[in-house]
Each structure stands twice: as structure tokens, then as C-alpha cells.
Design a protein around this motif. Structure first.
Motif, PDB file in Angstrom:
ATOM      1  N   ARG A  70       0.831  -1.194   0.000  1.00 27.96           N
ATOM      2  CA  ARG A  70       0.000   0.000   0.000  1.00 27.96           C
ATOM      3  C   ARG A  70       0.873   1.253   0.000  1.00 27.96           C
ATOM      4  NH1 ARG A  70      -5.419  -0.479   1.075  1.00 27.96           N
ATOM      5  NH2 ARG A  70      -6.176  -2.508   1.815  1.00 27.96           N
ATOM      6  N   VAL A  71       0.352   2.289  -0.628  1.00 30.37           N
ATOM      7  CA  VAL A  71       1.038   3.569  -0.649  1.00 30.37           C
ATOM      8  C   VAL A  71       0.912   4.221   0.723  1.00 30.37           C
ATOM      9  CG1 VAL A  71       1.074   5.872  -1.690  1.00 30.37           C
ATOM     10  CG2 VAL A  71       0.691   3.839  -3.122  1.00 30.37           C
ATOM     11  N   GLN A  72       2.030   4.765   1.211  1.00 27.85           N
ATOM     12  CA  GLN A  72       2.081   5.458   2.490  1.00 27.85           C
ATOM     13  C   GLN A  72       2.602   6.881   2.265  1.00 27.85           C
ATOM     14  OE1 GLN A  72       1.470   3.426   5.690  1.00 27.85           O
ATOM     15  NE2 GLN A  72       0.476   2.378   3.973  1.00 27.85           N
ATOM     16  N   GLN A  73       2.306   7.755   3.206  1.00 27.19           N
ATOM     17  CA  GLN A  73       2.828   9.118   3.163  1.00 27.19           C
ATOM     18  C   GLN A  73       3.544   9.433   4.454  1.00 27.19           C
ATOM     19  OE1 GLN A  73      -0.407  11.741   2.153  1.00 27.19           O
ATOM     20  NE2 GLN A  73      -0.441  11.089   0.013  1.00 27.19           N
ATOM     21  N   GLU A  74       4.704  10.065   4.309  1.00 23.25           N
ATOM     22  CA  GLU A  74       5.530  10.382   5.461  1.00 23.25           C
ATOM     23  C   GLU A  74       6.358  11.623   5.146  1.00 23.25           C
ATOM     24  OE1 GLU A  74       9.448   8.215   6.677  1.00 23.25           O
ATOM     25  OE2 GLU A  74       7.802   7.139   7.653  1.00 23.25           O
ATOM     26  N   ASP A  75       6.234  12.641   5.955  1.00 31.18           N
ATOM     27  CA  ASP A  75       6.988  13.883   5.768  1.00 31.18           C
ATOM     28  C   ASP A  75       6.817  14.447   4.356  1.00 31.18           C
ATOM     29  OD1 ASP A  75       7.958  13.664   8.376  1.00 31.18           O
ATOM     30  OD2 ASP A  75       9.655  12.437   7.732  1.00 31.18           O
ATOM     31  N   GLY A  76       5.580  14.392   3.835  1.00 28.67           N
ATOM     32  CA  GLY A  76       5.286  14.927   2.522  1.00 28.67           C
ATOM     33  C   GLY A  76       5.706  14.052   1.362  1.00 28.67           C
ATOM     34  N   ARG A  77       6.157  12.863   1.642  1.00 29.61           N
ATOM     35  CA  ARG A  77       6.642  11.947   0.608  1.00 29.61           C
ATOM     36  C   ARG A  77       5.711  10.748   0.506  1.00 29.61           C
ATOM     37  NH1 ARG A  77      12.768   9.395   0.573  1.00 29.61           N
ATOM     38  NH2 ARG A  77      12.605   8.219  -1.360  1.00 29.61           N
ATOM     39  N   SER A  78       5.363  10.365  -0.712  1.00 34.22           N
ATOM     40  CA  SER A  78       4.587   9.158  -0.953  1.00 34.22           C
ATOM     41  C   SER A  78       5.524   8.040  -1.385  1.00 34.22           C
ATOM     42  CB  SER A  78       3.540   9.397  -2.044  1.00 34.22           C
ATOM     43  OG  SER A  78       2.562  10.319  -1.623  1.00 34.22           O
ATOM     44  N   PHE A  79       5.251   6.835  -0.908  1.00 37.18           N
ATOM     45  CA  PHE A  79       6.069   5.675  -1.249  1.00 37.18           C
ATOM     46  C   PHE A  79       5.232   4.415  -1.059  1.00 37.18           C
ATOM     47  CE2 PHE A  79       6.702   6.795   3.188  1.00 37.18           C
ATOM     48  CZ  PHE A  79       6.528   5.585   3.854  1.00 37.18           C
TER      49      PHE A  79
END
Length: 238
Positions: A70-79
Motif C-alpha cells: 500500500r502507498v504510504q505518506q511520510e513527511d510529505g513523501r509518498s512511497f
């Protein structure tokens, strides 16, 4: 910014902890940077390809209890975050479908990953322990009896960086391990695909690889799990 040259093939581990875009710009094709997908979504640019060649939506093959991507978001970054417990997970982007790739034009493959947990004792050279937290497969077609010819660029729990193995038409190359500098940080890895193919198969590669596959598994050693993050997958002309 320092670079660490691996002992096998032409590879560079760049800028640990930094996004790929802050390290190098080049003409190329973005396979996926996961920016088009919302937090918690399945990646829209990837499919599941069965052993018979049938193509399915990623969500059809995921079990949220022990296998998911699944796509996650962290500190403005998607991965992309993958998790596998007692199972093997794979999702694929096909050349000519989800992206376009010619080795004559873009001989380099670059991606960023961060390994979060890995199967203790995983060893790609042992059938009884063939588990890995993270791997990228490049598939080029099939051998004379129809088996996929691929290079598996792998994180190994036990083997050292630079180790290689041959498993039928599959060639395995270890490019990261928990003993390598920066474990748990983002690492951007760049591979020269034609050079690796010539080294591992002893001949020139076909110009158009079939696909790129993200892989994570923990289905061989009992009671283990694998988790890793992937981002900034690109093919480059350097």
C-alpha cells in the motif's frame, strides 16, 4: 556526497536518507514515484501476473492480514510499503503497458528502498531459507523451455553485498544487507542492466525487458516477516 561502489557489476548506492531527485537528474522514464496514489491505496501502476501469465488487479491478490502493498505518506513523501508474513508478495509493472523501456536508450535502473524488517537467517542460496525482505526483479523473456529469465536484485539477511547465485534461468545478485552501511535508512540504488546481464548470463540482453517486479517474502522460514518501503523507480540514460 559520497558513493559506495559495490564489488559486483556497475552499481552505486547514493545519498542514503535522501530522495533520488535530490541526487541526480537525467533523461529517463519514471516507472513509479507513487505520488499519484492516495495514502493507504493499492498502487495503481502495478498488476499481479500469475504463473500462467494472467493479469489481475493488485487488490485481488492482497490479504491485509499477512500480505499487502500500500502507498504510504511520510513527511510529505509518498512511497510504497510492503509487508509479508509467511507468504510471498509480488507486484509487476510491464514494459509497454505500465511504462516504456528500451535498454538502448535507458540502460540504467534506479530505485530507492528502505528495509524495515527482514527474515532472520534468510539465504538466497538455500532452498530451505530462501526469504528476502526486499527485491527488484528485471525479467527479459523466457529460456528455451519457457521459464522466465530474470535478474533478482536482492536484500539478503545473511549473504554479503556482491554475492551472486544461479537458479535455473534466474540470476540473483545481492546489493544490500543488514550489515551494509545505513540499514534502516532510505538508499538509492542504481544498476547498469546490460552490464549486469552480460556478467550473469554471458551474452547481450534483449533491448526490451519484459517487466520490473517488486518482491518481498517470508514463506520459507517459519515465524518470520518481511517489510520494506520502495520509491522513485526510474530507468535512466546516464
Amino acid at each position: 556526497m559520497s558513493a559506495v561502489l559495490l564489488t559486483i557489476g556497475l552499481s552505486v548506492v547514493l545519498g542514503m536518507g535522501a530522495p533520488a531527485d535530490s541526487i541526480a537528474q537525467s533523461n529517463g522514464v519514471v516507472v513509479d514515484d507513487f505520488e499519484q496514489d492516495s495514502d493507504g491505496a493499492y498502487p495503481s501502476n502495478w498488476v499481479y501476473v500469475s504463473s500462467d501469465g494472467d493479469v489481475y488487479d493488485v487488490s485481488r491478490e492482497m490479504d491485509d492480514d499477512d500480505e499487502w502493498a500500500r502507498v504510504q505518506q511520510e513527511d510529505g513523501r509518498s512511497f510504497l510499503r510492503t509487508y509479508a508474513e509467511g507468504t510471498a508478495l509480488r507486484i509487476t509493472a510491464r514494459n509497454g503497458e505500465e511504462f516504456d523501456w528500451s535498454l538502448n536508450e535507458q540502460p540504467w535502473l534506479e530505485w530507492t528502498w528502505r528495509v524495515r524488517s527482514y527474515p532472520e537467517g534468510g539465504n538466497e542460496k538455500e532452498k530451505s531459507a530462501n526469504d528476502t525482505a526486499a527485491a527488484i526483479y528485471v525479467t527479459f523473456g523466457t529460456d528455451w523451455i519457457g521459464r522466465p529469465k530474470s535478474i533478482k536484485y536482492t536484500f539478503s539477511s545473511t549473504l554479503g553485498v556482491g554475492a551472486t547465485d544461479q537458479q535455473g534461468p534466474l540470476r540473483v545478485m545481492v546489493i544490500d544487507s543488514p550489515n551494509n552501511r545505513g540499514f534502516g535508512d532510505w538508499k538509492t540504488i542504481r544498476r547498469n542492466i546490460p552490464a549486469d546481464y552480460r556478467q550473469l548470463f554471458g551474452e547481450d540482453p534483449p533491448n526490451d525487458p519484459i517487466s520490473i517486479t517488486i518482491w518481498s517474502d517470508s514463506d520459507t522460514i517459519a515465524g518470520q516477516e518481511s517489510s520494506a518501503d520502495f520509491d522513485e523507480i526510474r530507468v535512466l540514460d546516464l
